[in-house]
Write a protein that holds these residues in place. Structure first.
Motif, PDB file in Angstrom:
ATOM      1  N   TRP A  53       0.831  -1.205   0.000  1.00 17.35           N
ATOM      2  CA  TRP A  53       0.000   0.000   0.000  1.00 17.35           C
ATOM      3  C   TRP A  53       0.865   1.253   0.000  1.00 17.35           C
ATOM      4  CZ3 TRP A  53      -4.981  -0.134  -1.135  1.00 17.35           C
ATOM      5  CH2 TRP A  53      -5.690  -1.317  -0.926  1.00 17.35           C
ATOM      6  N   LYS A  75       0.443   4.120  -2.786  1.00 18.27           N
ATOM      7  CA  LYS A  75       0.117   5.489  -2.403  1.00 18.27           C
ATOM      8  C   LYS A  75       1.116   6.482  -2.995  1.00 18.27           C
ATOM      9  CE  LYS A  75      -0.319   8.625   1.553  1.00 18.27           C
ATOM     10  NZ  LYS A  75       0.623   9.635   0.989  1.00 18.27           N
ATOM     11  N   TRP A 101      -7.010   3.317   1.202  1.00 20.51           N
ATOM     12  CA  TRP A 101      -5.630   3.364   0.715  1.00 20.51           C
ATOM     13  C   TRP A 101      -4.636   2.703   1.658  1.00 20.51           C
ATOM     14  CZ3 TRP A 101      -2.365   6.925   3.381  1.00 20.51           C
ATOM     15  CH2 TRP A 101      -3.014   7.929   4.109  1.00 20.51           C
ATOM     16  N   ARG A 132      -5.467   8.813  -5.581  1.00 19.42           N
ATOM     17  CA  ARG A 132      -5.419   7.832  -4.507  1.00 19.42           C
ATOM     18  C   ARG A 132      -6.502   6.805  -4.786  1.00 19.42           C
ATOM     19  NH1 ARG A 132      -8.709  10.127   0.710  1.00 19.42           N
ATOM     20  NH2 ARG A 132      -9.269   7.910   0.839  1.00 19.42           N
ATOM     21  N   THR A 133      -6.497   5.716  -4.042  1.00 22.04           N
ATOM     22  CA  THR A 133      -7.631   4.796  -4.045  1.00 22.04           C
ATOM     23  C   THR A 133      -8.534   5.182  -2.881  1.00 22.04           C
ATOM     24  OG1 THR A 133      -6.288   3.236  -2.753  1.00 22.04           O
ATOM     25  CG2 THR A 133      -6.387   2.914  -5.143  1.00 22.04           C
TER      26      THR A 133
END
Length: 534
Positions: free
Chosen positions: A128, A132, A145, A141-142
């Protein structure tokens, strides 16, 4: 991974196993196949190890992963799959002899960032933290995140276990950010989910029955995740942090329930006094003060706000942390600072009859260093650590807390005698659920896992303990009793692994369905045997 083809020592293996390992190395190369104690770190999780695998194998492509799955199918060998290794529920460590451990850290490619269609596809071993950093360079971003363990935790592991942390306040758990997956079945074939199953790009999750959802939270028992596609969203440029202190658990829980129903924040977490004090000790032992100060300055809405936060922190944060029974911490985001400030104002309104505002040092630090080094895999004085948790409906939270308080009273003398202590961490799960996480600590020797993941300068400063089998066995029984208490109060769990009951708890109809799915994708039950009690 340490060895070369000619350097592998299989002298203690029988002939069929040696033949298997030769075939494995033909697929991945000798440097990606570890045997014996060379692979000890990989088959030890945060909590413990059980059985030694035949080998730890690291594929570096999806094609190699498929070949390994087919090979094990042809040879009738069971396997288990490791992501970032930050598990503590026996989720990936071998629980029986004769298994291969597949380590997916070599599948670390970000395959596609599609800004126009709003998705990113990664291989399962991407961390992650890497994701990021890569997306932030493009302003994206997701939605979810990453967990706090994102320096090591992988996207594939979080999808297998279900995770909450960064982004969960607004967007839910890790599984809710997934659009599609490519998964390798037990026979080596590749199954695509979401819109990709129809031959399209993986831009959409919902196309008929939700096949993507089927492989979230499965603890790796149904298939091996190879690639995951997640939604992309633009980073909101403004943020603010805020913290509150409460005199009792009931007030804290009510505050968190109210806030969760309004979806005002991006990320939140809550700690009891025991864990908060542990955080203070950890910062001092690790020499983190200047890093914390820098992170607050670097991630404040303005330099002035950063200095103001530092002054408040220096004057009163330590006092607040040491005197508060429970604390909540929030990070809110906005398209501009006015929106972020308005969200803080609403949080204050919701808390005005419950708690008091305290300096927001902790969430400011987390915002600056969202994926901290793995100090917390040991206690603040070097104790061993294992967490466990349950997710309860809000209506049952206070009854569980009262029962837990009595639980500790009954065992207080034994816990004190053995040096066992506990702390609590809490979070809201959507608008209807409440995460109650318990951290258990006890004096005991550390493992190869801790030696590998904890920075040496920090580890060297911690007290050292001899092997403490009595305390270790007591904690194992305590863990089982606590899980039973969670079940008694109707809690469910993430990161089920083999520690939490699943197959024995669900209805006969649900068990029949999940068993039939398992039999379809893994007819001989070779993948993650025992996970989900399947």
């Amino acid at each position: 991974m340490g060895n070369t083809t000619t350097g592998l020592d299989w002298s203690e293996q029988n002939a069929p196993t040696q033949e298997l390992l030769v075939k494995v190395t033909e697929i991945v190369g000798g440097e990606n196949c570890l045997t014996g104690s060379d692979g000890a770190y990989f088959y030890t999780d945060v909590y413990r190890s059980l059985e030694q695998p035949l080998a730890v194998v690291r594929p570096t492509s999806v094609e190699q992963l498929q070949q390994l799955a087919k090979l094990t199918a042809d040879e009738g060998v069971a396997l288990t799959v490791r992501g970032g290794g930050a598990s503590y529920t026996d989720g990936y460590i071998p629980n029986q002899k004769g298994l291969l451990l597949i380590d997916l850290s070599g599948l670390d490619k970000i395959v596609e960032i599609n800004e126009q269609d709003g998705y990113v596809t990664v291989e399962a071993g991407v961390t992650w933290a890497t994701l990021k950093e890569t997306l932030a360079q493009r302003g994206y971003r997701t939605p979810f995140w990453g967990p706090f363990s994102g320096l090591k935790a992988t996207v594939g592991g979080s999808m297998s276990q279900n995770s909450i942390s960064h982004g969960s306040g607004a967007y839910g758990i890790s599984a809710q950010s997934a659009l599609a997956m490519d998964v390798v079945l037990a026979d080596g074939s590749l199954l695509q989910t979401g819109s990709a199953a129809a031959g399209s790009t993986p831009f959409a999750r919902h196309y008929g029955p939700d096949l993507t959802g089927l492989f979230t939270g499965d603890c790796g028992a149904l298939a091996i995740k190879a690639r995951i596609t997640l939604a992309l969203i633009r980073i909101r440029p403004s943020h603010r942090t805020i913290s509150f202190a409460f005199p009792d658990f009931t007030s804290m829980h009510e505050s968190m329930r109210r806030i969760a129903q309004e979806r005002l924040e991006d990320t939140h977490f809550a700690l009891d006094g025991a864990l908060s004090q542990g955080q203070i000790a950890r910062q001092e032992n690790a020499g983190q003060i200047f890093k914390i100060a820098f992170s607050i300055l670097a991630n404040s809405p303005s330099l002035f706000d950063g200095f103001k936060q530092l002054i408040k922190s220096a004057l009163s944060a330590r006092k607040a942390l040491s005197s508060s029974a429970y604390m909540t911490h929030y990070i809110v985001e906005g398209v501009h600072d006015a929106e972020a400030k308005s969200r803080l104002h609403r949080l204050r309104e919701l808390n005005q009859d419950l708690g008091r505002e305290i300096p927001a040092t902790v969430p400011a630090t987390v915002r600056g260093m969202p994926f901290a080094p793995f100090f917390n895999t040991l206690g603040p004085a070097g104790e061993r650590w294992v967490p466990l948790h349950g997710i309860l409906p809000h209506s049952k939270v206070n009854a569980f807390h009262d029962a837990l308080t009595e639980f500790y009273k009954v065992r207080a003398s034994d816990m004190e005698r053995l040096g066992v202590w506990q702390g609590g961490m809490f979070g809201a799960v959507g608008s209807s659920g409440f995460l109650y996480e318990i951290a258990l600590y006890w004096p005991d020797e550390i493992t190869v896992y801790h030696q590998q993941v904890i920075p040496k300068d920090y580890l060297d400063k911690l007290p050292k303990y001899e092997a403490n089998e009595e305390a270790r066995n007591y904690v194992e029984q305590l863990k089982k009793d606590l899980i039973a208490l969670f079940v008694e109060h109707g809690a469910i769990n993430f990161q089920l692994g083999r520690a939490y009951p699943y197959g024995s708890r669900i209805s006969p109809e649900a068990l029949k369905l999940i068993t039939s799915i398992k039999n379809s994708v893994d007819p001989t039950g070779r993948i993650a045997p025992g996970a989900l009690e399947l």
